[in-house]
Design an enzyme around this catalytic site. Structure first.
Site, PDB file in Angstrom:
ATOM      1  CD  GLU A 274      38.158 133.933  -4.771  1.00  0.00           C
ATOM      2  OE1 GLU A 274      39.307 133.697  -4.416  1.00  0.00           O
ATOM      3  OE2 GLU A 274      37.887 134.571  -5.815  1.00  0.00           O
ATOM      4  NE  ARG A 296      42.618 127.290  -7.610  1.00  0.00           N
ATOM      5  CZ  ARG A 296      42.877 128.355  -6.875  1.00  0.00           C
ATOM      6  NH1 ARG A 296      43.344 128.208  -5.657  1.00  0.00           N
ATOM      7  NH2 ARG A 296      42.650 129.573  -7.325  1.00  0.00           N
TER       8      ARG A 296
HETATM    9  P1  ADP Z   1      44.305 132.017  -4.896  1.00  0.00           P
HETATM   10  O1  ADP Z   1      43.004 132.688  -4.738  1.00  0.00           O
HETATM   11  O2  ADP Z   1      44.373 130.661  -4.260  1.00  0.00           O
HETATM   12  O3  ADP Z   1      45.479 132.861  -4.606  1.00  0.00           O
HETATM   13  P2  ADP Z   1      44.199 132.605  -7.758  1.00  0.00           P
HETATM   14  O4  ADP Z   1      42.854 132.265  -8.291  1.00  0.00           O
HETATM   15  O5  ADP Z   1      44.587 133.999  -7.548  1.00  0.00           O
HETATM   16  O6  ADP Z   1      44.437 131.697  -6.431  1.00  0.00           O
HETATM   17  O7  ADP Z   1      45.346 131.979  -8.675  1.00  0.00           O
HETATM   18  C1  ADP Z   1      45.313 130.662  -9.143  1.00  0.00           C
HETATM   19  C2  ADP Z   1      46.343 129.771  -8.493  1.00  0.00           C
HETATM   20  O8  ADP Z   1      47.344 129.346  -9.388  1.00  0.00           O
HETATM   21  C3  ADP Z   1      47.095 130.442  -7.380  1.00  0.00           C
HETATM   22  O9  ADP Z   1      47.114 129.546  -6.322  1.00  0.00           O
HETATM   23  C4  ADP Z   1      48.472 130.710  -7.913  1.00  0.00           C
HETATM   24  O10 ADP Z   1      49.469 130.729  -6.930  1.00  0.00           O
HETATM   25  C5  ADP Z   1      48.619 129.532  -8.802  1.00  0.00           C
HETATM   26  N1  ADP Z   1      49.584 129.808  -9.850  1.00  0.00           N
HETATM   27  C6  ADP Z   1      49.569 130.840 -10.678  1.00  0.00           C
HETATM   28  N2  ADP Z   1      50.608 130.804 -11.518  1.00  0.00           N
HETATM   29  C7  ADP Z   1      51.303 129.690 -11.186  1.00  0.00           C
HETATM   30  C8  ADP Z   1      52.500 129.076 -11.673  1.00  0.00           C
HETATM   31  N3  ADP Z   1      53.189 129.600 -12.679  1.00  0.00           N
HETATM   32  N4  ADP Z   1      52.940 127.953 -11.090  1.00  0.00           N
HETATM   33  C9  ADP Z   1      52.251 127.410 -10.072  1.00  0.00           C
HETATM   34  N5  ADP Z   1      51.117 127.928  -9.583  1.00  0.00           N
HETATM   35  C10 ADP Z   1      50.652 129.058 -10.123  1.00  0.00           C
HETATM   36  P1  ADP Z   2      40.125 136.071 -10.240  1.00  0.00           P
HETATM   37  O1  ADP Z   2      39.543 134.906 -10.986  1.00  0.00           O
HETATM   38  O2  ADP Z   2      41.153 136.778 -11.030  1.00  0.00           O
HETATM   39  O3  ADP Z   2      40.519 135.690  -8.854  1.00  0.00           O
HETATM   40  P2  ADP Z   2      37.852 137.457  -9.025  1.00  0.00           P
HETATM   41  O4  ADP Z   2      36.519 137.562  -9.670  1.00  0.00           O
HETATM   42  O5  ADP Z   2      37.992 136.505  -7.904  1.00  0.00           O
HETATM   43  O6  ADP Z   2      38.929 137.130 -10.161  1.00  0.00           O
HETATM   44  O7  ADP Z   2      38.294 138.921  -8.565  1.00  0.00           O
HETATM   45  C1  ADP Z   2      39.609 139.174  -8.121  1.00  0.00           C
HETATM   46  C2  ADP Z   2      39.618 140.377  -7.185  1.00  0.00           C
HETATM   47  O8  ADP Z   2      39.085 141.548  -7.819  1.00  0.00           O
HETATM   48  C3  ADP Z   2      38.782 140.223  -5.951  1.00  0.00           C
HETATM   49  O9  ADP Z   2      39.471 139.529  -4.925  1.00  0.00           O
HETATM   50  C4  ADP Z   2      38.455 141.657  -5.593  1.00  0.00           C
HETATM   51  O10 ADP Z   2      39.549 142.263  -4.944  1.00  0.00           O
HETATM   52  C5  ADP Z   2      38.310 142.342  -6.916  1.00  0.00           C
HETATM   53  N1  ADP Z   2      36.906 142.383  -7.367  1.00  0.00           N
HETATM   54  C6  ADP Z   2      36.282 141.433  -8.101  1.00  0.00           C
HETATM   55  N2  ADP Z   2      35.012 141.775  -8.340  1.00  0.00           N
HETATM   56  C7  ADP Z   2      34.812 142.976  -7.748  1.00  0.00           C
HETATM   57  C8  ADP Z   2      33.683 143.875  -7.679  1.00  0.00           C
HETATM   58  N3  ADP Z   2      32.531 143.598  -8.265  1.00  0.00           N
HETATM   59  N4  ADP Z   2      33.849 145.015  -7.005  1.00  0.00           N
HETATM   60  C9  ADP Z   2      35.026 145.330  -6.405  1.00  0.00           C
HETATM   61  N5  ADP Z   2      36.113 144.542  -6.467  1.00  0.00           N
HETATM   62  C10 ADP Z   2      36.012 143.381  -7.131  1.00  0.00           C
HETATM   63 MG    MG Z   3      39.347 135.025  -7.330  1.00  0.00          MG
END
Ligand code: ADP
Ligand code: ADP
Ligand code: MG
Length: 642
Positions: A274, A296
């Site tokens: 990402e 994953r």
């Molecule tokens: P993504 O970027 O694929 O959306 P995130 O990093 O935001 O994933 O979230 C982690 C993953 O875990 C997501 O795919 C989300 O749907 C899944 N997830 C979160 N909570 C649950 C839950 N209670 N049961 C099953 N899957 C979950």
């Molecule tokens: P998570 O593990 O919860 O998915 P991420 O680091 O992938 O955390 O960040 C989740 C979201 O937060 C990103 O998809 C983006 O929208 C926002 N974000 C994260 N880092 C930044 C940044 N440095 N500046 C602006 N937005 C950000």
């Molecule tokens: Mg993320």
């Protein structure tokens, strides 16, 4: 290839994995909690093993029970899906120790990317651009505040163990830093058992663009990018591929950086790197930075499948079973454009609260891919993620794929739970989004207009009025309406009042304030104001749903109550002015509901008047050849015996 695998997950992703396994001739074992005994993924699998109570900690997170189920059923490998145990390196080690294959990366690759601070340090070493910021070990609040000053506001505080947007705080001004830090650390401690944070520069006009990678443990390829900038509270809502405005130079730079990231940790299987992108000045090859790697399969992987024609789960099974990468980089081609919308059971007006319910009706449109873990009649329980389905469309251009998404959302029918469907529809119609002007703030900026409950289409409201007047009841599959009903009805539904005038069986005029809808049943579908409306009336237990452009749901009043009240002892009225052509009954004759009583000719058509209920004819109040006004009593049945 494996002969049999176990899927350590539930819902749509378990079903998705079973589909690809079946295609490859691989037998499947599902696992399930008490809450999922009759779930779709259980029904689809060749075998299923019960692993515990509904709480994830008692079932889908119980690595020991899952490994025992794999051994007991003779499965050779475990697919973790996403969420749950998919990024847990201890589970990977336990799987391998039991002599099974984990379909995914090594425990060490997951560990390398598990904490955002260590991952950033590693990526810096590998020459991958990372978001400017502080990701060191010193967690002293003053030190962190100093780091924020050096980075320059606005900054983002992130839990190093974070995921799902938890433990993250945007801080705009130095005076807010201390309080934001404390709350981020508190949330991180509760959610992840680890309060450590890092500080990042908050990128302006941020776009979330991620790259799908695939490794064999030594080398890796990429399958282009996905744009996931349409987010609400850092959670993805609609994803697409490729990213709007992407240039060949930037795609090459991002693809190379992602492959470098994967190869730096000996990555095996499907993963996502990402990046956060500064979109304030278009897309530029020097304005993207590594955020994190998800080790994953990602929820939004179908958009990549749509533009490459590659089945990513098939690749996962092939590579995990020891086959080489199925395609070299230059054999992977990008074709067209794809979108995915995440359909959730959630109450949007109540602030996107997760909802539950039994899906009394569920229908996905043709022409779109719907990945789902539920069938009509299944329940969205409070135990798990309330996702109902992912709706995926593809087209040769972005505009075509987007119009297909709009149509697919309009054609999706859900009754039994509130959903975010109309919010997704509003997003799909958003003008800035249509122009490709996406950034992670879009939804928040336009939240009011995106969540304002738009009145459903006139055709939907008109059919709802017919349903509420009891006129769509009876007869096979809403064949038309019976004529026991009075000619004029006034019905009040949530948000509007309608006047319904019956013109003939299956034909009525509905006035809703200053709008008028002439509804006519034409060979099984409803025409409104002379055009096929596409709207449908769907009765479900205790309720009626109308689907069309927009949906409308309401409580059903018992048609029998209405019938006896309206029929007033079984009166058949003339539905419109006309000429009585024939009378088929005489006093004393017994009739069954639906039997022909008379034929009325009006508006150059013949209308058959049928009995509304079983009974005995008491009086015939007309004769063939009579000219009658609308609402005139023609035939009366004897009172029903109690
Ligand atoms: P993504 O970027 O694929 O959306 P995130 O990093 O935001 O994933 O979230 C982690 C993953 O875990 C997501 O795919 C989300 O749907 C899944 N997830 C979160 N909570 C649950 C839950 N209670 N049961 C099953 N899957 C979950
Ligand atoms: P998570 O593990 O919860 O998915 P991420 O680091 O992938 O955390 O960040 C989740 C979201 O937060 C990103 O998809 C983006 O929208 C926002 N974000 C994260 N880092 C930044 C940044 N440095 N500046 C602006 N937005 C950000
Ligand atoms: Mg993320």
């Amino acid at each position: 290839m494996f002969k049999k695998i176990l899927i350590a997950n539930r819902g749509e992703i378990a079903a998705r994995v079973i589909d690809s396994a079946r295609k490859l001739g691989v037998a499947t074992v599902a696992v399930y909690s008490d809450a999922d005994a009759t779930a779709r993924h259980v029904a689809m699998a060749d075998e299923a093993v019960h692993i515990g109570g509904p709480r994830p900690a008692d079932s889908y997170l119980r690595g020991d029970a899952i490994i025992a189920a794999a051994i007991a059923t003779g499965a050779e490998a475990i697919h973790p899906g996403y969420g749950f145990l998919s990024e847990n390196p201890d589970f990977v080690e336990a799987v391998e120790k039991a002599g099974l294959t984990f379909i995914g990366p090594s425990a060490s690759a997951i560990r390398a990317m598990g904490l955002k601070d260590a991952a950033k340090a590693l990526m810096e070493q590998a020459g991958v651009p990372v978001v400017p910021g502080y990701h060191g070990a010193n967690q002293d609040p003053e030190h962190l505040a100093g780091a924020a000053d050096t980075i320059g506001y606005p900054v983002l505080i992130k839990a190093v163990a974070g995921g799902g947007g938890k433990g993250m705080r945007l801080v705009e001004r130095p005076q807010d830093f201390a309080a934001a830090l404390e709350s981020a650390q508190g949330e991180a401690r509760t959610a992840f058992g680890n309060p450590a944070v890092l500080i990042e520069k908050y990128v302006q006009k941020p776009r979330h663009i991620e790259v799908q990678v695939f490794g064999d443990g030594a080398s890796a390829v990429h399958l282009f990018e996905r744009d996931c900038s349409l987010q609400r509270r850092h959670q993805k809502v609609i994803e697409e591929a490729p990213a709007p405005g992407m240039t060949e130079a930037m795609r090459a730079a991002m693809g190379q950086a992602a492959v470098r990231a994967a190869e730096a940790i000996g990555y095996k299987g499907a993963g996502t790197v990402e990046f956060i992108v500064d979109g304030s000045d278009g897309l530029r090859a020097d304005r993207f930075w590594f955020m994190e790697m998800n080790t994953r399969l990602q929820v939004e992987h179908p958009v990549t499948e749509a533009i490459t024609g590659i089945d990513l789960v098939e690749w996962q099974l092939r590579v995990a079973s020891g086959e080489p990468l199925p395609a070299a980089q230059d054999a992977i081609r990008l074709s067209g454009h794809a979108f995915e919308a995440r359909l959730y059971a959630e109450d949007v007006p109540a602030g996107f609260l997760p909802a539950t319910g039994t899906l009394s009706h569920l229908r996905f449109p043709e022409g779109a891919r719907a990945d789902t873990g539920v069938r009509p009649g299944d329940t969205i329980s409070p135990w798990y993620d309330p996702m109902i389905a992912k709706i995926i469309t593809h087209g040769p251009t972005r505009a075509i794929a987007l119009s297909r998404l709009r149509a697919a959302l309009e054609g999706t029918e859900v009754a039994g739970s509130v959903t975010n469907l109309s919010f997704l529809g509003a997003l799909a119609r958003h003008e800035g989004f249509a122009r490709g002007e996406v950034d992670t703030g879009l939804i928040a900026r336009d939240l009011d207009s995106l969540t304002r409950a738009a009145a459903p289409d006139l055709s939907v409201r008109a059919l709802a009025a017919l349903g509420a007047a009891g006129l769509a009841e009876g007869g096979g599959a809403m064949a038309g309406f019976a004529l026991w009903a009075p000619l004029l009805h006034t019905v009040t539904l949530d948000g509007f009042t309608a006047q319904v005038q019956v013109l003939a069986p299956g034909h009525a005029r509905v006035r809703i304030e200053d709008e008028e809808a002439e509804c006519r049943r034409v060979s099984g579908s409803w025409w409104v104001n002379g055009r096929p409306s596409g709207a449908r009336i769907v009765p479900t237990p205790g309720r009626i749903s109308v689907f069309g452009p927009g949906a409308f749901h309401f409580e059903r009043t018992d048609p029998l109550d209405r019938r006896s009240e309206a029929a007033g002892g079984g009166l058949t009225l003339s539905p419109m002015p006309g000429l009585v052509k024939a009378v088929f009954v005489s006093p004393g004759q017994t009739v069954k509901a639906g039997d022909r009583l008379a034929v009325l000719e009006a508006m150059k058509m013949e209308h058959t008047l049928a009995a509304a209920r079983d009974g005995t004819v008491a009086e015939v109040l007309t004769s063939p050849g009579s000219q009658v006004e609308a609402g005139v009593a023609l035939i009366r049945l004897e009172e029903e015996q109690a």
